[in-house]
Design a protein around this motif. Structure first.
Motif, PDB file in Angstrom:
ATOM      1  N   ARG A   1       0.837  -1.188   0.000  1.00 21.65           N
ATOM      2  CA  ARG A   1       0.000   0.000   0.000  1.00 21.65           C
ATOM      3  C   ARG A   1       0.872   1.237   0.000  1.00 21.65           C
ATOM      4  NH1 ARG A   1      -4.857  -0.126   3.177  1.00 21.65           N
ATOM      5  NH2 ARG A   1      -6.045  -2.005   2.661  1.00 21.65           N
ATOM      6  N   LEU A   2       0.233   2.316  -0.385  1.00 17.34           N
ATOM      7  CA  LEU A   2       0.881   3.595  -0.206  1.00 17.34           C
ATOM      8  C   LEU A   2       0.709   3.974   1.261  1.00 17.34           C
ATOM      9  CD1 LEU A   2       2.259   5.283  -2.345  1.00 17.34           C
ATOM     10  CD2 LEU A   2       0.170   6.609  -2.605  1.00 17.34           C
ATOM     11  N   VAL A   3       1.810   4.158   1.959  1.00 16.64           N
ATOM     12  CA  VAL A   3       1.705   4.522   3.376  1.00 16.64           C
ATOM     13  C   VAL A   3       2.512   5.791   3.648  1.00 16.64           C
ATOM     14  CG1 VAL A   3       1.396   2.143   4.135  1.00 16.64           C
ATOM     15  CG2 VAL A   3       3.706   3.128   4.002  1.00 16.64           C
ATOM     16  N   ASN A   4       2.330   6.331   4.827  1.00 13.95           N
ATOM     17  CA  ASN A   4       3.144   7.476   5.237  1.00 13.95           C
ATOM     18  C   ASN A   4       4.527   6.969   5.599  1.00 13.95           C
ATOM     19  OD1 ASN A   4       1.021   9.619   5.322  1.00 13.95           O
ATOM     20  ND2 ASN A   4       0.128   8.177   6.788  1.00 13.95           N
ATOM     21  N   TRP A   5       5.502   7.502   4.929  1.00 22.06           N
ATOM     22  CA  TRP A   5       6.868   7.020   5.130  1.00 22.06           C
ATOM     23  C   TRP A   5       7.742   8.139   5.664  1.00 22.06           C
ATOM     24  CZ3 TRP A   5       9.021   2.305   5.040  1.00 22.06           C
ATOM     25  CH2 TRP A   5      10.410   2.213   4.997  1.00 22.06           C
ATOM     26  N   ASP A   6       8.432   7.825   6.751  1.00 23.57           N
ATOM     27  CA  ASP A   6       9.368   8.802   7.303  1.00 23.57           C
ATOM     28  C   ASP A   6      10.755   8.471   6.765  1.00 23.57           C
ATOM     29  OD1 ASP A   6      11.246  10.167   8.894  1.00 23.57           O
ATOM     30  OD2 ASP A   6       9.750  10.382  10.481  1.00 23.57           O
ATOM     31  N   PRO A   7      11.260   9.274   5.841  1.00 19.03           N
ATOM     32  CA  PRO A   7      12.526   8.944   5.189  1.00 19.03           C
ATOM     33  C   PRO A   7      13.727   9.136   6.103  1.00 19.03           C
ATOM     34  CG  PRO A   7      11.532  10.904   4.187  1.00 19.03           C
ATOM     35  CD  PRO A   7      10.679  10.521   5.361  1.00 19.03           C
TER      36      PRO A   7
ATOM     37  N   ASP B   1       1.587  10.023  -4.295  1.00 13.93           N
ATOM     38  CA  ASP B   1       0.539  10.928  -3.833  1.00 13.93           C
ATOM     39  C   ASP B   1      -0.722  10.111  -3.611  1.00 13.93           C
ATOM     40  OD1 ASP B   1      -0.364  14.142  -4.075  1.00 13.93           O
ATOM     41  OD2 ASP B   1      -1.957  12.673  -4.464  1.00 13.93           O
ATOM     42  N   PHE B   2      -1.357  10.326  -2.455  1.00 15.96           N
ATOM     43  CA  PHE B   2      -2.517   9.498  -2.100  1.00 15.96           C
ATOM     44  C   PHE B   2      -3.677   9.649  -3.084  1.00 15.96           C
ATOM     45  CE2 PHE B   2      -0.283   9.643   1.995  1.00 15.96           C
ATOM     46  CZ  PHE B   2      -0.226   8.285   2.271  1.00 15.96           C
ATOM     47  N   ASN B   3      -3.900  10.898  -3.518  1.00 12.65           N
ATOM     48  CA  ASN B   3      -4.986  11.111  -4.475  1.00 12.65           C
ATOM     49  C   ASN B   3      -4.668  10.504  -5.822  1.00 12.65           C
ATOM     50  OD1 ASN B   3      -6.672  12.677  -2.809  1.00 12.65           O
ATOM     51  ND2 ASN B   3      -5.150  14.285  -2.989  1.00 12.65           N
TER      52      ASN B   3
END
Length: 937
Positions: free
Chosen positions: A179-185, A291-293
RNA sequence: GGGUGUUUAGCUCAGUUGGGAGAGCGACGGCCUUACAAGCCGUAGGUCGCAGGUUCGACCCCUGCAACACCCACCA
C-alpha cells in the motif's frame, strides 16, 4: 509511628517546610504497602497512562497524576478496594531514537552494531535510566501500587501482545499488503496517519508545460498542456495527466498523450472527477506512487505505479540517470532548472500548502509504496462506537464524545508495522517460498500449520508500533490472557484520566481492543483534561526552551541552574541565547521551592473543564501559603487544646454549632465536586472553608470563648472539641489532594481526639451526616459577622487603629437582634475591639455617630473625637448612592406591568421586599447624613 | 473546507435549571492584634468580545459576525 514524625505540638515551626516531611512519608507509605489494594470493598481501578520508559516527568504527567491520585486517595478512604495500576511504555520510536543518538555520540552506528546488539543496548539503557521517571513520580506523592509495576516489553505483556496479534490475524482482521503509506525517510519506517502532523508552510506552485504528442493542440492552439505542482521532483514518476470529464477546454484531448519531459515517457491524458476545473489550469499531473490522491486516480485508470524514491527519499534507479542518487531537495532544483532550460517552465507562484511531517522526526513524510501490516478497523470500531453511544462509556466533558465519534465513524485501517528494531517483533514467519505463518514462535508456527519440523522459517523483521501494545493496557496489565482475579475485580476500571491529545492514539484503541478481547469496556468514564501551557499560553517544549519541570516547583531551582537546564542538549543549539534571555526575564529569581502539596493543589484548582491550563506562578505561591495557613491553624489548635479532656462534659456554643453546620456543608460540596470531576470546585471549596470560615472566623471567635474567665468549663470543652474535630475532619477532606501536609498535621491533631492510626490515608473519608446542620446558629453567626464587618468598615475608612477600642451603641432592630447581641457580646467585643456597648431605646436621642446598618438594626460608633464627621459623610454617601441605585432599578422593574403580571409571584414578592428594605435603609442613611451635615456646620 | 473550544476586574480563572456580577493574585490605604507578615483589616476596579433576536427579565437560550486556540480533511 516511625521516629521523627511526632513533632511536639509546641515546637512546631512558625512556617511549613515541605522538605522536612515529604520524602520520608512517601517511603513509609510505600514500605507499609499502603498503596496496594486492600479491604473487602468494591473494586476501584484507575490506569496510569504509561509514561515513556525513557522519559522524565513533565508538567503534563504531574497534572494528570495529581488528578488521578486525588481520585484514588478519595476512593481508598471511602473504603473501595483501590488499585492504581502503574507501568511504563517501551515507546518504540522515541526510545530507539534516543538510544541511537547516544550511540552516535560515542561514534557507534546502529547498522554497524546490528539488530541484536542494538536491542541489548536499549535494554541496558532501560536498566540504567528506566527508573528515573518512577522516582520522579514518587515525588508527586502518587499512590501507585508499585508491586504491580508493568512494562510493555515484559515477558508476560509481550505474551499478551503476541496473543492479540495472532488472534486478530486468524480472524482476518490483520493483513499484510502493499500500500501507499506514510513514510518517514529520516527514520526509514512507515508511520500511521495519526503520527503525521500537517503544518501550514510557504511553498511554490510551479507550472510545467508537457508537450502534446501526435500533433494534438489545445483550443488555444498551443502544443503543450500546462500542469501545476507543488512537488516538481515527483514528475519523474508521472504516469498520466488528468482533466475533469466535463471540462470542455480539454475534452478533445482525453485519450491523447503527452510526452513527459526529462523522462521522455509517453503518458496518457485521462478524464477523472477528482480534478477541480477551477484550480490552476485544470490539468493535473498524476504520480500514483507518490501521492494518495493520484494513487486512487491511478487505480481507477489502471495506471502504472513508478516509484522514484529510495527509502531515504533519494532518487532511485527508476528515474533518468542524471537524477539518480540526488536527494529530493536536490532533485527538485534540478528538475526545475532542466525544465526551464527546455523552455517548459511556466509561472512560479508563491503558494501556501500543508506539509506533512513526522511527529517524532519532524521530517517531511512521503507517501511511499511498501509492504506493511494493517489492522482492519471497521469491525473493531463498531462495538466501540456503540459503547459510547449507549452510555456505557462516558466522556467528561461530553463534547469529546463527538470528537471520538467523528474519528471512529470514518476510521481508516491502521498501519501497525514499523521498520524499527526496538519493539515487539511481528510474530509472522516465512518459509523459503515466502509463505507467511503467524504464530507466537517458529515452533508454534510449524505446529499450527502442520509444517515439517525441519522447515526453515525466518521471522518478519518489522516490529509493532508502540500504540499497538498500549492499546492492550487495560487487560494486559491485569494478567490477560489468563483469567486472573485482578481482571475479575478491576476490569472495567473506573475512570481514565488523560489529555485530549491521545484520545485517538490511545483511548479509542483501548476501547476497541478491550471490547474485542474481553467483551468488557475498559473504563466507565474518560475524564479529558487540557494540556499544561506556559504563562503565555504556549505549548511547553524542549525546543522552545519554555518547559518547566514539576520537580523544580517542588524543590526550587536557582536561575543559573534553570538556564543551564533549559539550554543544554538542545536539538537546535543556536536558540540557546534566546532561551536564556527569556528565562532570565520570566524567572529573575529562579523558582522558589513550593512543595508537592502546593503543586498538586494548584493543578486541582486549575483543572477546569474543557480548557488548557496556563500555569501561573502566582497561583502556586498562593497555595503554598494555603499550606502554611493549615500548618499554623493546626499550631493554634494544638496550643489551645492541650488540656482538652475527651470525656469531660462539653457544651456547644452557637459558634461551635455554626462551625459544625458549615463543616456539614463543606463535606457535601467536596463530595459533589469530586463526583462530578470538578477538581477546581473541590479545591476552592476546601480553600474557602479552611481559610475564610475556619481560620478567619471560627478560630478568631473561639479565642474569646477559650480565654474568657466567665465562660464555663463545659463550654470551653465544647469549643476545644469543635476546634479539634473540625480540623481533624478538614485534614481528611483535604488529604486526597494534599497528602503530605495533611498526614503530618493529622498525627498531631487526631491523638487529641484519641484517634491513633499509622496513616491518615486509610482513614474513612468524612461524611456530611456526622455533622449537624443548624440553621439558627448559622443565622446568628452570620448576623454577628455582619455587625463586625460593619464596624471594621467604619474603622478602616476612619483609620482607627486596631488597638484603639471603640464604644458601640445599638438601636432599632427587633427582639432577635437583642437576644443575639447578648449571646455574642464577648465575641463582638473582642473581634471588633469594642470597649463597651449598650442599647438605646428606639426613640432615644443618639450622640453624633458613625453608622452601619444590619437590616433594621443601627450599629453606631460615637464620633467622640475618633471619627471625622466629613469623612463619615463621604463614607455614608457611597452607601446611600448604592442603595439608591439599587432601589431605582427595582422600582423600574416593579413599575413594569409585564413583570408584575408574568414573573413568578415569589420573584415579584422578593423584589417588593427588597424595595421596602432599601427604602428604609435610604431613609435612615439620609437622616444620618442630615445630622452629620448639621454637625459639620 | 468541516468541526470544537475560548472571549467575564490589570493578570489567571469560577459563575450548577434565565431573576441582585464572584474568587485568587496584583493595586491602593491601615496594621508586627499572644497560629500565621507565606499574615490581619479595609478599599477601589467590570457597557460579561460585537450586533441582532426570544423573554416581563439574558453573562446564561437562539442567529450572525469578529478575534484567538485546537482537532479533522486529498485540492494539484
Amino acid at each position: 509511628m516511625p521516629a521523627g514524625r511526632s513533632t511536639r505540638p509546641n515546637t512546631m515551626d512558625s512556617s511549613f517546610d515541605p522538605h522536612a516531611i515529604e520524602q520520608d512519608l512517601y517511603r513509609h507509605w510505600e514500605q507499609e504497602n499502603y498503596f496496594a489494594p486492600s479491604g473487602n470493598g468494591e473494586g476501584y481501578c484507575v490506569l496510569i497512562p504509561p509514561p515513556n520508559v525513557t522519559g522524565t516527568l513533565h508538567m503534563g504527567h504531574a497534572f494528570n497524576q495529581t488528578l488521578m491520585d486525588t481520585l484514588i486517595r478519595y476512593q481508598r478512604m471511602k473504603g473501595k478496594r483501590t488499585l492504581w495500576q502503574t507501568g511504563t511504555d517501551h515507546a518504540g520510536i522515541a526510545t530507539q531514537m534516543l538510544v541511537e543518538r547516544q550511540l552516535n555520540e560515542q561514534g557507534i552506528q546502529r547498522d554497524a552494531l546490528g539488530r541484536e546488539a542494538f536491542i541489548e543496548k536499549v535494554w541496558e539503557w532501560r536498566e540504567q535510566s528506566g527508573g528515573t521517571i518512577n522516582q520522579q513520580i514518587r515525588r508527586m506523592g502518587s499512590s501507585l501500587d508499585w508491586s504491580r509495576d508493568r512494562f510493555t516489553m515484559d515477558d508476560a505483556y509481550a505474551e499478551a501482545v503476541l496473543e492479540v496479534f495472532e488472534r486478530l490475524y486468524d480472524e482476518g482482521l490483520i493483513y499484510k499488503g502493499q500500500r501507499l503509506v506514510n513514510w518517514d525517510p529520516q527514520l526509514r519506517t512507515a508511520i500511521s496517519d495519526l503520527e503525521v502532523e500537517n503544518h501550514d508552510e510557504q511553498g511554490h506552485l510551479w507550472h510545467f508545460h508537457y508537450p502534446l504528442l501526435d500533433d494534438l493542440t489545445t483550443k488555444d492552439g498551443a502544443a503543450v498542456l500546462t500542469v501545476a505542482t507543488t512537488r516538481p521532483e515527483t514528475m519523474l514518476g508521472d504516469t498520466a495527466v488528468a482533466v475533469h470529464p466535463d471540462d470542455e477546454r480539454y475534452a478533445h484531448l482525453v485519450g491523447g498523450f503527452v510526452n513527459l519531459p526529462l523522462v521522455d515517457r509517453r503518458i496518457p491524458i485521462i478524464a477523472d472527477e477528482y480534478v477541480d476545473m477551477e484550480f490552476g489550469t485544470g490539468c493535473v499531473k498524476i504520480t500514483p506512487a507518490h501521492d494518495f490522491n493520484d494513487n486512487e486516480v491511478g487505480a481507477r485508470h489502471d495506471l502504472p505505479l513508478i516509484n522514484i524514491f529510495t527509502t531515504d527519499a533519494a532518487i532511485n534507479d527508476n528515474a533518468p540517470a542524471q537524477y539518480q542518487g540526488m536527494s529530493r531537495e536536490e532533485a527538485r532544483k534540478a528538475v526545475v532548472a532542466d525544465l526551464d532550460a527546455l523552455d517548459l517552465l511556466g509561472e512560479v507562484k508563491d503558494h501556501a500548502l500543508m506539509v506533512p511531517r513526522g511527529d517524532r522526526s519532524g521530517a517531511i513524510i512521503e507517501p511511499f509504496l511498501t509492504d506493511q501490516w494493517f489492522v482492519e478497523m471497521t469491525p473493531l470500531a463498531k462495538p466501540a462506537i456503540e459503547a459510547v453511544e449507549n452510555g456505557d462509556i462516558k466522556f467528561v466533558p461530553k463534547q469529546y464524545e463527538n470528537v471520538y465519534f467523528s474519528w471512529m465513524r470514518d476510521i481508516q485501517d491502521w498501519t501497525i508495522s514499523r521498520q524499527q528494531w526496538w519493539g515487539h517483533q511481528i510474530p509472522a514467519y516465512y518459509d523459503a517460498q515466502g509463505n507467511v505463518y503467524v504464530a507466537k514462535s517458529a515452533d508454534a508456527a510449524r505446529a499450527k500449520y502442520n509444517l515439517p519440523a525441519d522447515t526453515a522459517l525466518t521471522q518478519d523483521t518489522d516490529v509493532l508500533e508502540t500504540w499497538f501494545s498500549s492499546a492492550l493496557w487495560p487487560f494486559a496489565t491485569l494478567g490477560w490472557p489468563d483469567e486472573t482475579v485482578e481482571l475479575d475485580q478491576f476490569l472495567p476500571t473506573d475512570t481514565l484520566i488523560t489529555g485530549h491529545d491521545i484520545i485517538f492514539f490511545w483511548v479509542a484503541r483501548m476501547i476497541m481492543m478491550t471490547l474485542h478481547f474481553t467483551d468488557r469496556i475498559p473504563f466507565h468514564t474518560v475524564y479529558v483534561h487540557g494540556l499544561v501551557r506556559d504563562g503565555e499560553g504556549n505549548k511547553m517544549s524542549k525546543t522552545k526552551g519554555n518547559g518547566l519541570d514539576p520537580l523544580d516547583f517542588i524543590d526550587g531551582i536557582s536561575l543559573d541552574e534553570l538556564v543551564t537546564k533549559r539550554t543544554s542538549n538542545l536539538t537546535q543549539p543556536q536558540l540557546a541565547p534566546k532561551i536564556e534571555k527569556a528565562t532570565r526575564k520570566d524567572f529573575p529569581d529562579g523558582i522558589p521551592s513550593y512543595g508537592t502539596d502546593a503543586l498538586r493543589f494548584t493543578f486541582c484548582a486549575l483543572a477546569t473543564t474543557g480548557r488548557d491550563v496556563k500555569f501561573d506562578l502566582n497561583r502556586i505561591e498562593g497555595y503554598r501559603n494555603f499550606c502554611n495557613k493549615l500548618w499554623n491553624a493546626t499550631k493554634f489548635v494544638l496550643m489551645n487544646t492541650e488540656d482538652f479532656v475527651p470525656d469531660a462534659t462539653a457544651e456547644l456554643s452557637t459558634v461551635d454549632r455554626w462551625m459544625l453546620s458549615k463543616t456539614h456543608q463543606l463535606i457535601k460540596d467536596a463530595e459533589y465536586a469530586l463526583a462530578t470531576y470538578r477538581f477546581d470546585i473541590f479545591a476552592s471549596a476546601v480553600y474557602e472553608f479552611a481559610w475564610h470560615e475556619y481560620c478567619d472566623w471560627y478560630v478568631e471567635l473561639s479565642k474569646p470563648l477559650l480565654w474568657d474567665d466567665t465562660i464555663s468549663a463545659a463550654e470551653k470543652q465544647g469549643t476545644r472539641r469543635t476546634l479539634l474535630e473540625v480540623l481533624e475532619t478538614l485534614l481528611r477532606v483535604v488529604h486526597p489532594v494534599m497528602p503530605f501536609i495533611t498526614e503530618t498535621l493529622w498525627h498531631q491533631v487526631a491523638p487529641r481526639l484519641q484517634v491513633t492510626h499509622d496513616t491518615i490515608m486509610l482513614q474513612e473519608y468524612p461524611q456530611a451526616g456526622e455533622f449537624t446542620e443548624d440553621n439558627d446558629a448559622v443565622a446568628q453567626i452570620e448576623w454577628l459577622k455582619q455587625i463586625i464587618s460593619g464596624l471594621r468598615n467604619i474603622r478602616g475608612e476612619a483609620n482607627i487603629k486596631p488597638n484603639q477600642s471603640i464604644p458601640l451603641l445599638l438601636q432599632g432592630g427587633g427582639d432577635g437582634d437583642r437576644n443575639r447581641s447578648v449571646a455574642t457580646a464577648s465575641m463582638l467585643q473582642r473581634l471588633a475591639n469594642v470597649s463597651e456597648f449598650s442599647w438605646l431605646e428606639d426613640d432615644a436621642e443618639s450622640p453624633p455617630h458613625a453608622l452601619a446598618l444590619v437590616g433594621d438594626l443601627k450599629v453606631m460608633v460615637p464620633l467622640a473625637g475618633l471619627i471625622d464627621a466629613t469623612a463619615e459623610r463621604n463614607r455614608l454617601d457611597k452607601e446611600l448612592n448604592k442603595a439608591q441605585q439599587d432601589l431605582q432599578r427595582i422600582e423600574k422593574k416593579l413599575g413594569n406591568q409585564n413583570f408584575v403580571a408574568k414573573a413568578p409571584v415569589e420573584v415579584v414578592e422578593k423584589e417588593r421586599d427588597k424595595a421596602t428594605d432599601l427604602q428604609s435603609r435610604i431613609a435612615t442613611l439620609t437622616d444620618q447624613m442630615t445630622k452629620l451635615a448639621e454637625l459639620a456646620e
